[in-house]
Design an enzyme around this catalytic site. Structure first.
Site, PDB file in Angstrom:
ATOM      1  N   GLU A 122       0.836  -1.201   0.000  1.00  0.00           N
ATOM      2  CA  GLU A 122       0.000   0.000   0.000  1.00  0.00           C
ATOM      3  C   GLU A 122       0.875   1.256   0.000  1.00  0.00           C
ATOM      4  O   GLU A 122       1.842   1.318   0.764  1.00  0.00           O
ATOM      5  CB  GLU A 122      -0.904   0.004   1.235  1.00  0.00           C
ATOM      6  CG  GLU A 122      -1.934   1.128   1.222  1.00  0.00           C
ATOM      7  CD  GLU A 122      -2.807   1.121   2.481  1.00  0.00           C
ATOM      8  OE1 GLU A 122      -3.984   1.496   2.383  1.00  0.00           O
ATOM      9  OE2 GLU A 122      -2.297   0.765   3.549  1.00  0.00           O
ATOM     10  N   MET A 132      -0.543  -3.719   8.986  1.00  0.00           N
ATOM     11  CA  MET A 132      -1.192  -3.642   7.686  1.00  0.00           C
ATOM     12  C   MET A 132      -2.211  -4.754   7.585  1.00  0.00           C
ATOM     13  O   MET A 132      -1.939  -5.908   7.915  1.00  0.00           O
ATOM     14  CB  MET A 132      -0.153  -3.745   6.559  1.00  0.00           C
ATOM     15  CG  MET A 132      -0.749  -3.621   5.171  1.00  0.00           C
ATOM     16  SD  MET A 132      -1.492  -1.995   4.875  1.00  0.00           S
ATOM     17  CE  MET A 132      -2.588  -2.390   3.522  1.00  0.00           C
ATOM     18  N   HIS A 136      -7.871  -2.453  15.206  1.00  0.00           N
ATOM     19  CA  HIS A 136      -7.862  -1.550  14.047  1.00  0.00           C
ATOM     20  C   HIS A 136      -7.715  -2.363  12.759  1.00  0.00           C
ATOM     21  O   HIS A 136      -8.530  -2.229  11.829  1.00  0.00           O
ATOM     22  CB  HIS A 136      -6.722  -0.541  14.173  1.00  0.00           C
ATOM     23  CG  HIS A 136      -6.548   0.353  12.986  1.00  0.00           C
ATOM     24  ND1 HIS A 136      -6.906   1.684  12.997  1.00  0.00           N
ATOM     25  CD2 HIS A 136      -6.057   0.122  11.745  1.00  0.00           C
ATOM     26  CE1 HIS A 136      -6.648   2.210  11.806  1.00  0.00           C
ATOM     27  NE2 HIS A 136      -6.119   1.284  11.034  1.00  0.00           N
ATOM     28  N   GLU A 137      -6.675  -3.198  12.709  1.00  0.00           N
ATOM     29  CA  GLU A 137      -6.458  -3.990  11.493  1.00  0.00           C
ATOM     30  C   GLU A 137      -7.614  -4.971  11.271  1.00  0.00           C
ATOM     31  O   GLU A 137      -7.983  -5.256  10.126  1.00  0.00           O
ATOM     32  CB  GLU A 137      -5.128  -4.738  11.582  1.00  0.00           C
ATOM     33  CG  GLU A 137      -3.904  -3.869  11.883  1.00  0.00           C
ATOM     34  CD  GLU A 137      -3.719  -2.712  10.918  1.00  0.00           C
ATOM     35  OE1 GLU A 137      -4.285  -2.742   9.816  1.00  0.00           O
ATOM     36  OE2 GLU A 137      -2.998  -1.756  11.273  1.00  0.00           O
ATOM     37  N   HIS A 141     -10.597  -3.581   9.395  1.00  0.00           N
ATOM     38  CA  HIS A 141     -10.369  -3.514   7.950  1.00  0.00           C
ATOM     39  C   HIS A 141     -10.803  -4.784   7.224  1.00  0.00           C
ATOM     40  O   HIS A 141     -11.046  -4.747   6.019  1.00  0.00           O
ATOM     41  CB  HIS A 141      -8.884  -3.291   7.660  1.00  0.00           C
ATOM     42  CG  HIS A 141      -8.423  -1.883   7.812  1.00  0.00           C
ATOM     43  ND1 HIS A 141      -9.005  -0.836   7.156  1.00  0.00           N
ATOM     44  CD2 HIS A 141      -7.394  -1.350   8.545  1.00  0.00           C
ATOM     45  CE1 HIS A 141      -8.360   0.287   7.470  1.00  0.00           C
ATOM     46  NE2 HIS A 141      -7.388  -0.001   8.305  1.00  0.00           N
TER      47      HIS A 141
END
Length: 830
Positions: A125, A264, A296-297, A300
């Site tokens: 990314e 990530m 958080h990850e 996603h």
């Protein structure tokens, strides 16, 4: 890649996605061909309209075949493979070589100095998949991927899916053939390879895995139960919240060496920075932050991986949402309780500051190309974005907000979506018109300032006023306790609002629940009461708002740095959250070192050291709070206290039940080195105790910290010569600039500007950006010359925009420092 490296424009991506569809990749990588390059072969199948189309590829193509016709290497122009597509189905095969990375992007290669083993990991990314294999490197051309990796036979390879077949090859090699992925954008394809060790678990039938290099297996196995607990509880929470099960077949996490970021969200193969695999004692707050990263990850997996943005304009939709969800998940998936108070302490001050720099931008910004996308990863997208989404959820009602999110995910499953799709889902679920909120909060930049002026609440006209919904609280001091007088919910626009009975209160806190994203300016009476009595206020959320307001006033040159530091020493120990206490102490030290009057810096640091030492000995032996005060103390100990530092460096604890671990030893060594003391073998002692890559990086920092011309010169040379990774060069840069070394650093101001000028096309963009940020000459005796040189460089056209953006920000930071120092010096002379 150099500064002149490739980029893809938004218009090019839109034109390509209009012509290309139904993409499939077969990727074969051979990681056994050498230390600098690997072999890469890609077969791309896609449907297209007839005409010119291109693949992105930053390697060297030896063979290009399109629909059975060999085009040869001449089909490659720079980082593009140019093709004549036919209508309907097309098949393209690109074979060649590509280079390993040392910057953390692309395919990063690391050799563990402890055992000599090599470890690889990918990070694509926003635009680096094409540095590994030929592809359409943009988020809206999602594709399935069949990945085959040839590796040493003792290696493990981890990817988005499980391996379907392992094939033994000659020369002690193994071919790993992985199962086909679901539809993914190229930036989410991932793998890691090397002699990784694994710990496994199962949650409701879902395989979970944790991977780390061999030298960290002990830490991995010890911490695995805590990690699996957070992961399992997080999966349960999100499954219920989104009303959708986890959408992938497995869930692995790989702790990757020299990882350039926190983590990530690769589906099925999340990569994490090794700093989150703790090798020394940490506080509960550090564990909380790791849990926050994991959730958080995890968010996603649904918001970003299952449904993906069309283009980088909507990066905020991924990152702001995941940041918000990690706070929402905290009380459900961890044992750390509600998260918004900590968010107000740790995240909002950073967002507010970024929003006042000249590079401030809207949360959702038109992104012209992939270079611009790189520059958007920052506090405004992540932290401000999460704050305004929190405010929106409060406005719509939590149930309506969640219903809109569920509708969005179901409608766009496995596809691409954007702002309009998200807003439409919220509108359907809530019945509310969200368009004004979008215009005011997502599409405009800057932060609004609110203040009580006597008995009126006003919104200052720094930027166009927004529609604010605020809670305002007034407190009175009753015999040392701040007692709530009244609280009101206020809608505030351009016009002032009268709040009867608030103006005479001892302390008035606008936005006392920290829900609205605003900057709070305390009135004079409230400021003085906060400085004198903040610890008497029981409301922890209101205290967070006040602490943030006081820090903002230091940066605005409205509050002397020394006054802020004194307030922290007086009231910070009253904070029960050790993470808040540590953040306040860090800011107090920064206030004195960076924003305080340099003429009296040493005196103020000595005062800080005395008071912190007193607070330390009063804490419970062995507690997190004792450790936090010890960390603060070793950062400010004056040179004459070198014997204390030396004891800590050698692993001997001056305080009962306080474990002197490697982290504290390194902190003490950095301070000892920065004071100019002869290290007398201290560095060798700590390196011997920490012989791996972390010790090597810390040793580079320690050498650069030393206030000696020869040490600075040697460290500067290391940045441009020698076989150092970007992580190692960042370690060097972390040590070079020190506030107490202005005279020594002054000659490097001109060298810095000349180095930036000469970098164009010669170094990796990642290094140029890091160099511009870390070594901007804030600490010199020639500030005016630095400002003039910066302006001259910015006026040229030599710099990429990402580097120029950093220069504009750091120039402003220097002006902020100058004004704050003047404020602090003026306070002293009163």
């Amino acid at each position: 890649m150099s500064l002149a490296g490739s980029k893809l424009t938004k218009d090019e991506a839109a034109a390509r996605s209009a012509r290309v569809s139904e993409v499939q990749y077969e990727v074969e990588l051979d990681l056994t061909t050498g230390e600098r390059e690997f072999a890469t072969t890609t077969v791309v199948r896609f449907r297209a309209q007839p005409g010119e189309v291109f693949l992105d590829f930053a390697g060297t193509a030896a063979s290009v075949e399109c629909n059975g016709r060999e085009l040869g290497p001449a089909a490659q122009a720079g980082t593009r493979i140019c093709l004549a597509a036919r209508e309907g189905e097309n098949t393209v095969r690109v074979a060649g070589t590509a280079r390993y990375s040392r910057t953390g992007e692309g395919l990063h290669r690391f050799r563990d100095p402890l055992d000599g083993q090599v470890y690889l990991h990918t990070k694509f990314e926003p635009f680096a998949a094409h540095t590994v294999f030929a592809c359409f490197d943009q988020p809206d051309l999602k594709a399935t991927v069949d990945l085959t990796v040839t590796a040493e036979d003792y290696w493990t390879v981890v990817a988005n899916t499980d391996p379907e077949k392992l094939v033994s090859l000659e020369d002690d090699r193994t071919g790993w053939r992985f199962g086909r992925t679901p539809l993914l954008p190229t930036y989410l394809l991932a793998f890691a390879a090397g002699p990784f060790r694994r710990v496994q678990a199962l949650h409701d039938g879902l395989p979970l895995g944790l991977y780390a290099r061999n030298s960290l297996y002990r830490e991995l196995s010890r911490q695995a139960p805590e990690l699996f607990d957070v992961i399992s509880r997080g999966l349960d929470f999100y499954r219920q919240l989104f009303d959708l099960p986890y959408p992938f077949a497995k869930y692995d996490h790989v702790f990757a060496p020299e990882y350039a970021f926190g983590g990530m969200e690769h589906p099925g193969c999340v990569t994490l920075n090794e700093r989150f695999l703790f090798r020394h004692r940490v506080t509960d707050d550090t564990r909380r932050r790791r849990a926050e990263l994991l959730t958080h990850e995890m968010a996603h997996m649904w918001f970003g991986d299952y449904v993906t943005m069309r283009w980088w304009d909507d990066l905020w939709l991924n990152e702001a949402f995941a940041t918000m969800m990690s706070v929402v998940a905290q009380p459900e998936a961890t044992g750390y309780g509600e998260g918004w108070t900590g968010f107000a302490h740790h995240n909002l001050p950073i967002a507010r500051h970024a929003d006042q720099l000249p590079t401030s931008h809207a949360i959702r910004v038109d992104t012209a190309d992939t270079d611009a996308a790189r520059s958007n990863f920052g506090p405004i997208v992540y932290r401000k974005g999460a704050a305004v989404l929190h405010d929106l959820a409060e406005r719509l009602g939590w149930d309506s907000f969640v219903a809109g999110v569920r509708s969005y995910l179901r409608t766009h499953a496995w596809g691409n979506a954007g702002l309009g799709d998200f807003v439409a889902a919220l509108r359907r679920a809530s019945g509310e018109d969200v368009d004004r909120w979008v215009d005011e909060w997502l599409l405009s930049s800057g932060i609004n300032t609110v203040e009580m002026v006597r008995d009126r609440l006003v919104q200052h006209a720094d930027i166009p006023p927004r529609d604010l919904n605020l809670r305002v609280a007034a407190f009175d001091d009753h015999e040392g306790t701040m007692v709530l007088r009244r609280r009101a919910h206020v809608s505030l626009g351009p016009a002032e609002r009268e709040l009867t009975g608030f103006g005479s209160a001892d302390l008035v806190v606008p936005n006392d629940d920290a829900v609205s994203y605003v900057k709070v300016r305390l009135d004079a009476r409230s400021r003085q009461k906060a400085l004198a009595s903040l610890s008497a206020l029981d409301d922890q959320r209101a205290r967070a708002v006040v602490w943030g307001a006081l820090w903002d006033e230091v940066l605005d040159a409205r509050l002397p740095a020394r006054s802020y530091a004194r307030a922290v020493l007086a009231h910070g120990p009253g904070e029960g959250d050790v993470g808040v206490l540590e953040a306040l102490l860090d800011r107090a030290v920064r206030a004195v070192r960076v924003y305080g009057d340099p003429a009296h810096r040493a005196e103020m640091l000595a005062t800080l050291a005395r008071q912190v030492r007193t607070l330390l000995v009063a804490e419970a032996p062995g507690s997190d709070r004792q450790l936090v005060f010890a960390r603060a103390l070793v950062g400010v100990v004056p040179a004459e206290d070198h014997l204390l530092l030396s004891e800590i460096v050698h692993g001997r604890s001056p305080w009962a039940d306080l474990e002197v671990d490697l982290d504290l030893r390194w902190r003490a060594l950095f301070r000892l080195a920065s004071t100019g003391r002869d290290l007398d073998g201290c560095l060798d002692a700590v390196v011997q105790a920490d012989p791996g890559d972390r010790g090597r990086r810390n040793a580079l920092t320690a050498e650069a910290v030393r206030p000696a011309a020869a040490a600075k010169a040697a460290s500067w040379e290391r940045l441009f010569h020698g076989d150092f990774s970007l992580a190692e060069r960042k370690a060097i840069m972390a040590g070079l600039p020190q506030p107490e070394q202005e005279a020594l650093l002054t000659p490097y101001a001109d060298r810095y500007l000349r180095a930036l000028e000469s970098m164009s096309g010669a170094v990796e963009l990642e290094f140029a950006v890091a160099f511009a940020r870390a070594l901007y000459p804030h600490f010199t005796t020639a500030e005016q010359s630095v400002l003039a040189g910066t302006d001259s460089l910015l006026d040229s056209t030599l710099l990429p925009e990402n580097v120029a953006k950093v220069l504009r920000e750091e120039r402003t930071e220097l002006l902020i420092m100058r004004a704050a120092r003047v404020c602090d010096a003026a306070h002293r002379t009163r």
